[in-house]
Design a protein around this motif. Structure first.
Motif, PDB file in Angstrom:
ATOM      1  N   GLY A  84      -9.348-119.518 -56.700  1.00 32.10           N
ATOM      2  CA  GLY A  84      -9.255-119.733 -58.146  1.00 32.10           C
ATOM      3  C   GLY A  84      -8.486-120.990 -58.495  1.00 32.10           C
ATOM      4  O   GLY A  84      -7.695-121.003 -59.452  1.00 32.10           O
ATOM      5  N   GLU A 122      -5.931-119.486 -64.624  1.00 33.68           N
ATOM      6  CA  GLU A 122      -5.589-118.117 -64.994  1.00 33.68           C
ATOM      7  C   GLU A 122      -6.667-117.160 -64.472  1.00 33.68           C
ATOM      8  O   GLU A 122      -7.865-117.424 -64.647  1.00 33.68           O
ATOM      9  N   PRO A 123      -6.259-116.045 -63.827  1.00 31.44           N
ATOM     10  CA  PRO A 123      -7.262-115.105 -63.288  1.00 31.44           C
ATOM     11  C   PRO A 123      -8.241-114.609 -64.340  1.00 31.44           C
ATOM     12  O   PRO A 123      -9.431-114.432 -64.056  1.00 31.44           O
ATOM     13  N   ASP A 124      -7.760-114.384 -65.578  1.00 31.29           N
ATOM     14  CA  ASP A 124      -8.654-113.921 -66.638  1.00 31.29           C
ATOM     15  C   ASP A 124      -9.713-114.969 -66.964  1.00 31.29           C
ATOM     16  O   ASP A 124     -10.880-114.637 -67.211  1.00 31.29           O
ATOM     17  N   VAL A 175     -10.882-117.290 -64.878  1.00 31.71           N
ATOM     18  CA  VAL A 175     -11.822-117.355 -63.762  1.00 31.71           C
ATOM     19  C   VAL A 175     -12.839-116.225 -63.862  1.00 31.71           C
ATOM     20  O   VAL A 175     -14.059-116.442 -63.729  1.00 31.71           O
ATOM     21  N   GLU A 176     -12.364-115.019 -64.122  1.00 33.98           N
ATOM     22  CA  GLU A 176     -13.272-113.864 -64.219  1.00 33.98           C
ATOM     23  C   GLU A 176     -14.235-114.021 -65.385  1.00 33.98           C
ATOM     24  O   GLU A 176     -15.438-113.739 -65.257  1.00 33.98           O
TER      25      GLU A 176
END
Length: 452
Positions: free
Chosen positions: A259, A338-340, A342-343
């Protein structure tokens, strides 16, 4: 894979492959955006690498011109060189392994690192050993003109070898390192021969392929060239440039997994320049033709028809976009996303490419085509090919003469070459704009040919 950047050599080899050395040294230097002196240095470096590569036999080197022609130095002819392009063409026509692959090994390490790693691997041949003992062995065996390494450098080298799968650590602190040579020690010679042939076929027909060719090179070193079964096999087609693009593929896959954003210089396929040279002297600085891009990579795609790699990702200025890897240079890892984010972007990309023929991110359009069955032939190869390559499209019979193919795709640009390849066996019904464009294309093509 590579610890060193070799964008300049990649673009130089790509140009030699695509043009066959038809440019002069001045034209080649202008095309790459470098000086003739820098071009000669790069060619000399490639010649040295070629001479020391196990992918190239001494016979092949003797078949090319002398070293001056091979390096391009002091070459009086208008063409770039005879030797290196000839060697590329010779190996392609002979169905040999891609010559371009040697660049990965040659530029993966600095010269000082190559010396140290050779000493470390030699010391590890005698059994498990600690980092401190390896430091002593390396310091004792280093050439007099070379600087002695410290413990931090040795541990960095061991971490690189461990990541590459060459060594493994065992036991408690202080850790002892050992060679991972089970593949060579536990397999019989006949099993190694069959493995070498299998790796040869898979590396030549599947993607990615660089690691497969490197494994095959190690197997050849173990067996010897005369014992390799792959010497009796070859391939009619080699997509040499896709192997060069794999220099960027592995860092991009790593960034996708972690990510991480990446930054790179990008040159479009239509650009006059093929390499973004970085000036070190501010007095002679010039404007770079490349565009600096910051991207959150999300997916990589390989186009088997043209032998191209693509990366799809999110750019704040463009949104979801597609980039051809052959235009990328100076790739560097950036900040984590930010992981959110990327998702969320992964979901958006998946939905956006749901009806993409390859990498097109345009608006969906319904394409309807009539295919004509071959006359006087029992086997309907046209229908079989459409069923094999038509992806999610649907086929409906219209009778003994033809059948209909319907599909929804993101734009018509990418499906057009596929439709064109059917020639007179294909008639576009919808959309009307695509039908007109195809008719105009065929009229333009027909002007280049005389009636027989």
């Amino acid at each position: 894979m590579a610890r060193e950047s070799f964008d300049k050599e990649i673009e130089l080899l790509r140009m030699l492959v695509l043009t066959g050395g038809s440019y002069s040294r001045k034209e080649s230097a202008d095309r790459l955006g470098i000086s003739v002196h820098t071009l000669d240095k790069a060619l000399r470096r490639l010649k040295e690498v070629a001479a020391g590569s196990t992918f190239i036999t001494s016979v092949e080197l003797e078949e090319t011109d002398d070293s001056a022609a091979l390096t391009g130095a002091r070459c009086s002819r208008p063409a770039l060189t005879a030797g290196l392009p000839q060697l590329l063409q010779h190996r392609r026509h002979a169905g040999r392994d891609p010559l371009l692959l040697f660049l990965f090994r040659a530029k993966s390490l600095k010269e000082s690192e190559t010396i140290r790693l050779a000493i470390l691997l030699e010391a590890l041949q005698h059994g498990p050993i600690t980092a401190s003992e390896l430091l002593e062995a390396c310091s004792a065996a280093m050439p007099e003109e070379a600087s002695l390494p410290d413990e931090k450098t040795i541990r960095s080298d061991l971490a690189y070898l461990e990541t590459a799968g060459i060594v493994a650590r065992s036991g408690q602190r202080p850790f002892r390192f050992r060679l991972r040579n089970e593949l060579w020690s536990q397999l019989e010679p006949e099993e190694l021969q069959r493995l070498e042939l299998f790796v040869h076929v898979m590396a030549g027909t599947r993607v990615p392929s660089v690691q497969g060719f490197l494994l095959q090179d190690s197997l050849r070193r173990s067996l010897g060239e005369t014992e390799c079964l792959s010497a009796r096999t070859g391939f009619a087609y080699h997509y040499d440039c896709r192997i060069l693009d794999e220099a960027y593929l592995y860092p991009l896959l790593s960034a996708i997994e972690d990510g991480i954003q990446v930054t790179f210089d990008y040159l479009t396929p239509k650009s006059d320049s093929r390499y973004a040279a970085r000036g070190t002297n501010p007095l002679h600085a010039r404007h770079s033709p490349a565009r600096k891009v910051t991207l959150l990579p999300l997916k990589t795609i390989y186009d088997h028809q043209y032998g191209r790699w693509y990366v799809l990702g999110f750019n704040r200025a463009l949104g979801l976009a597609t980039w051809r890897m052959e235009g990328i240079s100076g790739l560097e890892r950036g900040l984590p996303a930010e992981p959110d984010l990327v998702e969320r972007k992964q979901i958006q990309l998946q939905e956006k490419t749901r009806t993409s023929w390859l990498v097109d991110l345009g608006q969906p359009v319904h394409v309807s085509v009539r295919f004509f069955r071959p006359q006087g032939i029992r086997y309907d190869f046209v229908r079989e090919r459409v069923l094999l390559q038509g992806q999610w499209g649907t086929v409906s019979d219209e009778g003994a003469q033809s059948f209909r193919f319907d599909i929804e795709v993101n734009g018509t640009r990418e499906i057009r070459p596929w439709l064109r390849s059917f020639g007179s066996s294909c008639e576009v019904l919808a959309p009307e704009e695509l039908r007109r464009e195809m008719i105009e294309e065929w009229k333009e093509i027909s002007e280049f040919y005389e009636p027989v």
